[in-house]
Write an enzyme that holds these catalytic residues in place. Sequence first.
Site, PDB file in Angstrom:
ATOM      1  N   TRP A 109      48.974  50.178  88.166  1.00  0.00           N
ATOM      2  CA  TRP A 109      48.833  49.184  87.079  1.00  0.00           C
ATOM      3  C   TRP A 109      49.842  48.270  86.704  1.00  0.00           C
ATOM      4  O   TRP A 109      49.553  47.132  86.494  1.00  0.00           O
ATOM      5  CB  TRP A 109      48.312  50.118  85.693  1.00  0.00           C
ATOM      6  N   ASP A 176      51.604  48.190  78.328  1.00  0.00           N
ATOM      7  CA  ASP A 176      50.322  48.583  78.575  1.00  0.00           C
ATOM      8  C   ASP A 176      50.242  50.000  78.235  1.00  0.00           C
ATOM      9  O   ASP A 176      51.021  50.873  78.925  1.00  0.00           O
ATOM     10  CB  ASP A 176      50.027  48.492  80.089  1.00  0.00           C
ATOM     11  N   LYS A 200      40.508  55.324  77.409  1.00  0.00           N
ATOM     12  CA  LYS A 200      41.302  56.666  77.627  1.00  0.00           C
ATOM     13  C   LYS A 200      41.227  57.549  76.541  1.00  0.00           C
ATOM     14  O   LYS A 200      41.046  58.491  76.578  1.00  0.00           O
ATOM     15  CB  LYS A 200      42.827  56.351  78.415  1.00  0.00           C
TER      16      LYS A 200
HETATM   17  C1  PLP Z   1      42.587  52.187  83.036  1.00  0.00           C
HETATM   18  C2  PLP Z   1      44.050  51.491  82.926  1.00  0.00           C
HETATM   19  C3  PLP Z   1      44.007  50.324  83.035  1.00  0.00           C
HETATM   20  C4  PLP Z   1      42.703  49.525  83.412  1.00  0.00           C
HETATM   21  O1  PLP Z   1      42.028  49.153  82.427  1.00  0.00           O
HETATM   22  P1  PLP Z   1      40.555  48.434  82.348  1.00  0.00           P
HETATM   23  O2  PLP Z   1      40.186  48.470  80.932  1.00  0.00           O
HETATM   24  O3  PLP Z   1      39.862  48.960  83.072  1.00  0.00           O
HETATM   25  O4  PLP Z   1      41.273  47.107  82.868  1.00  0.00           O
HETATM   26  C5  PLP Z   1      45.282  49.649  82.888  1.00  0.00           C
HETATM   27  N1  PLP Z   1      46.249  50.270  82.533  1.00  0.00           N
HETATM   28  C6  PLP Z   1      46.361  51.589  82.384  1.00  0.00           C
HETATM   29  C7  PLP Z   1      47.585  52.321  82.023  1.00  0.00           C
HETATM   30  C8  PLP Z   1      45.311  52.306  82.655  1.00  0.00           C
HETATM   31  O5  PLP Z   1      45.168  53.603  82.475  1.00  0.00           O
END
Ligand code: PLP
Length: 364
Positions: A109, A176, A200
């Site tokens: 990511w 993030d 998540k």
């Molecule tokens: C799942 C995830 C993403 C991607 O998220 P999307 O909503 O599918 O774009 C980005 N960063 C982390 C840390 C993730 O776990």
Amino acid sequence: MNLTSVDQIKKQNFCSGPAILPAPVIAEAAAAAADWNGSGLSILEISHRSKEFVAVMEEAESLTRELLQVSDDYAVLFLTGGASSQFYMTAHNLLGENDRAYYVNTGTWSTKAIKEAKLYGQVVEVASSADTNFSYIPKGYDIPADARYLHLTSNNTIFGTQYQQFPDVSVPIVSDMSSDIFSRPFDVNRFGLIYAGAQKNLGPAGVTLVLVRKDLLGKVNRDIPTMLNYETHIKKGSAFNTPPVYPIFVSMLTMRWIKQHGGVAAMAERNEAKADLIYQEIDRNPLFVGAAAKEDRSRMNATFVMHHTDLEGAFLEAATNAGCVGIKGHRSVGGFRASIYNAMPIEGVQTLVDVMQEFARQHA
Ligand SMILES: *Cc1c(COP(=O)(O)O)cnc(C)c1O
């Protein structure tokens, strides 16, 4: 529809995302999809401008502020496009062409975020754990005071590492937090911007929570398309265009559930107990070995492999037979990954641990 059956059909859901939600949240979401509050309408077919939904938006924002202690210096936004859109939207809004931003690379990511930010300004990859397939969180780097921001991924969903402490830097941190928001208390004031895809630890796929310090906006010298401009969404209360009504509603229900269960501090305590349970078994069991450095282990995604990879298929089958689903590891790590987000009860983790112990008895 028999809503109590939601509980009975439930497997132990260890999926990494979309992921487990609290059973009462799913029951309430299902009921609202049929008939919302006795209105004779489904939540799926109401206007995003109706006063009932506006109240949902307001409650989602106020619960976010309350649970994470977010001050009025920050806007709380519910956007679309996933965390992946935030990889570029953050840089588009915060990073001028001649500005410099620092990124720590802790895996898939972060790598994607770095790639997007390079389209906008000067990007320095200040530290990386690529040398060991991202098995640890790099530490001990310096960030110059003139950097626009430091970007990091608080929890690395795929590799199973997590910042136990955020670096002490003088610049705003952009993070993030897709896979660990609401899992533990932290000081929002150290961050310039936080983004998290809901799927998540918060709700269904389709909404992304963004917290942004308002004074950081409006500083870059470029035209920003209306939908990509945070200021658009701030002015319109996340309803410039049709917001993802149902994902926001379900996320709001999850936040109510978090609050009812003691808030993020209580979540952190539960999450610690669950993580301790699975990691103790990984460390004790002769068949398994943890994939991440112990000090950086994630409390959300426990990654582990087997000493004898030829047993992996049989273990996966044993776990599946016990009702544990979603434990196959990401292809870039192999082995297994147990995602144990807020909604996973400790009994679910115990079920998986029991399978590991029984498997060890049979194969020792
Ligand atoms: C799942 C995830 C993403 C991607 O998220 P999307 O909503 O599918 O774009 C980005 N960063 C982390 C840390 C993730 O776990």
